[in-house]
Design a protein around this motif. Structure first.
Motif, PDB file in Angstrom:
ATOM      1  N   SER A  78      50.795 122.600 -33.000  1.00  0.00           N
ATOM      2  CA  SER A  78      50.696 121.530 -34.415  1.00  0.00           C
ATOM      3  C   SER A  78      49.855 121.991 -35.275  1.00  0.00           C
ATOM      4  O   SER A  78      50.098 122.019 -36.721  1.00  0.00           O
ATOM      5  N   ILE A  79      48.538 122.361 -34.648  1.00  0.00           N
ATOM      6  CA  ILE A  79      47.319 122.801 -35.589  1.00  0.00           C
ATOM      7  C   ILE A  79      47.684 124.113 -35.913  1.00  0.00           C
ATOM      8  O   ILE A  79      47.387 124.444 -36.916  1.00  0.00           O
ATOM      9  N   GLY A  80      48.203 125.075 -35.349  1.00  0.00           N
ATOM     10  CA  GLY A  80      48.382 126.491 -35.751  1.00  0.00           C
ATOM     11  C   GLY A  80      49.559 126.351 -37.043  1.00  0.00           C
ATOM     12  O   GLY A  80      49.337 127.192 -37.858  1.00  0.00           O
ATOM     13  N   LEU A  81      50.467 125.577 -36.939  1.00  0.00           N
ATOM     14  CA  LEU A  81      51.382 125.491 -38.014  1.00  0.00           C
ATOM     15  C   LEU A  81      50.723 125.106 -39.130  1.00  0.00           C
ATOM     16  O   LEU A  81      51.095 125.436 -40.294  1.00  0.00           O
ATOM     17  N   ALA A  82      49.945 124.163 -38.936  1.00  0.00           N
ATOM     18  CA  ALA A  82      49.176 123.615 -40.068  1.00  0.00           C
ATOM     19  C   ALA A  82      48.387 124.613 -40.890  1.00  0.00           C
ATOM     20  O   ALA A  82      48.415 124.628 -42.025  1.00  0.00           O
ATOM     21  N   LYS A  83      47.725 125.283 -39.879  1.00  0.00           N
ATOM     22  CA  LYS A  83      46.815 126.383 -40.616  1.00  0.00           C
ATOM     23  C   LYS A  83      47.623 127.469 -41.314  1.00  0.00           C
ATOM     24  O   LYS A  83      47.133 128.071 -42.250  1.00  0.00           O
ATOM     25  N   ALA A  84      48.884 127.644 -40.762  1.00  0.00           N
ATOM     26  CA  ALA A  84      49.852 128.720 -41.528  1.00  0.00           C
ATOM     27  C   ALA A  84      50.351 128.057 -42.869  1.00  0.00           C
ATOM     28  O   ALA A  84      50.906 128.498 -43.470  1.00  0.00           O
ATOM     29  N   GLY A  85      49.910 126.782 -43.014  1.00  0.00           N
ATOM     30  CA  GLY A  85      50.500 126.073 -44.392  1.00  0.00           C
ATOM     31  C   GLY A  85      51.537 125.037 -44.227  1.00  0.00           C
ATOM     32  O   GLY A  85      51.910 124.475 -45.019  1.00  0.00           O
ATOM     33  N   ALA A  86      52.084 124.640 -42.914  1.00  0.00           N
ATOM     34  CA  ALA A  86      53.143 124.008 -43.071  1.00  0.00           C
ATOM     35  C   ALA A  86      52.727 122.315 -42.880  1.00  0.00           C
ATOM     36  O   ALA A  86      51.586 122.172 -42.328  1.00  0.00           O
ATOM     37  N   ASP A  87      53.469 121.544 -43.403  1.00  0.00           N
ATOM     38  CA  ASP A  87      53.452 120.084 -43.191  1.00  0.00           C
ATOM     39  C   ASP A  87      54.076 119.837 -41.666  1.00  0.00           C
ATOM     40  O   ASP A  87      54.872 120.522 -41.381  1.00  0.00           O
ATOM     41  N   VAL A  88      53.454 118.843 -41.061  1.00  0.00           N
ATOM     42  CA  VAL A  88      53.646 118.819 -39.509  1.00  0.00           C
ATOM     43  C   VAL A  88      54.272 117.264 -39.116  1.00  0.00           C
ATOM     44  O   VAL A  88      53.519 116.473 -39.437  1.00  0.00           O
ATOM     45  N   VAL A  89      55.320 117.268 -38.475  1.00  0.00           N
ATOM     46  CA  VAL A  89      55.771 115.933 -38.004  1.00  0.00           C
ATOM     47  C   VAL A  89      55.343 116.191 -36.343  1.00  0.00           C
ATOM     48  O   VAL A  89      55.918 117.085 -35.682  1.00  0.00           O
ATOM     49  N   VAL A  90      54.308 115.241 -35.717  1.00  0.00           N
ATOM     50  CA  VAL A  90      53.978 115.283 -34.468  1.00  0.00           C
ATOM     51  C   VAL A  90      54.964 114.366 -33.679  1.00  0.00           C
ATOM     52  O   VAL A  90      54.464 113.238 -33.814  1.00  0.00           O
ATOM     53  N   ASP A  91      55.654 114.690 -32.911  1.00  0.00           N
ATOM     54  CA  ASP A  91      56.477 113.794 -32.126  1.00  0.00           C
ATOM     55  C   ASP A  91      56.225 113.763 -30.738  1.00  0.00           C
ATOM     56  O   ASP A  91      56.185 115.077 -30.233  1.00  0.00           O
ATOM     57  N   ASP A  92      55.731 112.798 -30.279  1.00  0.00           N
ATOM     58  CA  ASP A  92      55.500 112.715 -28.827  1.00  0.00           C
ATOM     59  C   ASP A  92      55.633 111.099 -28.363  1.00  0.00           C
ATOM     60  O   ASP A  92      55.438 110.272 -29.011  1.00  0.00           O
ATOM     61  N   LEU A  93      56.043 110.985 -26.975  1.00  0.00           N
ATOM     62  CA  LEU A  93      56.329 109.730 -26.476  1.00  0.00           C
ATOM     63  C   LEU A  93      55.063 108.941 -26.196  1.00  0.00           C
ATOM     64  O   LEU A  93      55.065 107.553 -26.266  1.00  0.00           O
TER      65      LEU A  93
ATOM     66  N   ALA B  33      48.064 114.244 -35.694  1.00  0.00           N
ATOM     67  CA  ALA B  33      48.630 114.098 -37.056  1.00  0.00           C
ATOM     68  C   ALA B  33      47.255 114.229 -37.986  1.00  0.00           C
ATOM     69  O   ALA B  33      47.211 114.733 -38.860  1.00  0.00           O
ATOM     70  N   ASP B  34      46.182 113.090 -37.594  1.00  0.00           N
ATOM     71  CA  ASP B  34      45.036 113.024 -38.162  1.00  0.00           C
ATOM     72  C   ASP B  34      44.251 114.603 -38.196  1.00  0.00           C
ATOM     73  O   ASP B  34      43.731 114.889 -39.220  1.00  0.00           O
ATOM     74  N   GLU B  35      44.482 115.304 -37.157  1.00  0.00           N
ATOM     75  CA  GLU B  35      43.714 116.656 -37.184  1.00  0.00           C
ATOM     76  C   GLU B  35      44.402 117.536 -38.182  1.00  0.00           C
ATOM     77  O   GLU B  35      43.785 118.105 -38.842  1.00  0.00           O
TER      78      GLU B  35
ATOM     79  N   LYS C 294      50.016 117.723 -45.082  1.00  0.00           N
ATOM     80  CA  LYS C 294      50.857 116.341 -44.537  1.00  0.00           C
ATOM     81  C   LYS C 294      51.076 116.398 -43.201  1.00  0.00           C
ATOM     82  O   LYS C 294      51.387 117.196 -42.601  1.00  0.00           O
ATOM     83  N   ALA C 295      50.924 114.917 -42.530  1.00  0.00           N
ATOM     84  CA  ALA C 295      51.431 114.914 -41.298  1.00  0.00           C
ATOM     85  C   ALA C 295      51.985 113.554 -40.937  1.00  0.00           C
ATOM     86  O   ALA C 295      51.691 112.582 -41.879  1.00  0.00           O
ATOM     87  N   LEU C 296      53.065 113.646 -40.009  1.00  0.00           N
ATOM     88  CA  LEU C 296      53.615 112.196 -39.730  1.00  0.00           C
ATOM     89  C   LEU C 296      53.698 112.140 -38.387  1.00  0.00           C
ATOM     90  O   LEU C 296      54.086 113.230 -37.507  1.00  0.00           O
ATOM     91  N   ALA C 297      53.154 111.183 -37.796  1.00  0.00           N
ATOM     92  CA  ALA C 297      53.089 110.824 -36.170  1.00  0.00           C
ATOM     93  C   ALA C 297      54.394 109.981 -35.804  1.00  0.00           C
ATOM     94  O   ALA C 297      54.319 109.048 -36.327  1.00  0.00           O
TER      95      ALA C 297
END
Length: 81
Positions: A23-38, A47-49, A56-59
């Motif tokens: 998730s962090i690596g994708l964000a560093k590459a410029g992506a907005d990230v949806v963090v899905d986890d149970l 998502a805060d990181e 942008k991030a969505l948990a």
């Protein structure tokens, strides 16, 4: 590396194990990230990181074994991003 600016990445299991650094690596590459986890507390922390990196991030907490849940997640991501 590569540029993912303008892209949205969905990382299932994104709060733990390899999911967090992905998730962090994708964000560093410029992506907005949806963090899905149970684990409901952990997705927000990751998502805060991502947000701290200026993305942008969505948990979310969807069950990836459920087709209905996955459709709900896709619908939410489309709405949010």
């Amino acid at each position: 590396m590569f540029d993912l600016t303008g892209k949205v990445a969905i990382v299932t299991g994104g709060a733990g194990g390899l999911g967090r650094p992905i998730s962090i690596g994708l964000a560093k590459a410029g992506a907005d990230v949806v963090v899905d986890d149970l684990e409901k507390a952990n997705p927000q922390a990751v998502a805060d990181e991502v947000k701290a990196l200026g993305r942008k991030a969505l948990a979310v907490s969807y069950d990836v074994t459920s087709a209905e849940a996955m459709q709900q997640m896709v619908d939410q991501v489309k709405k949010e991003f």
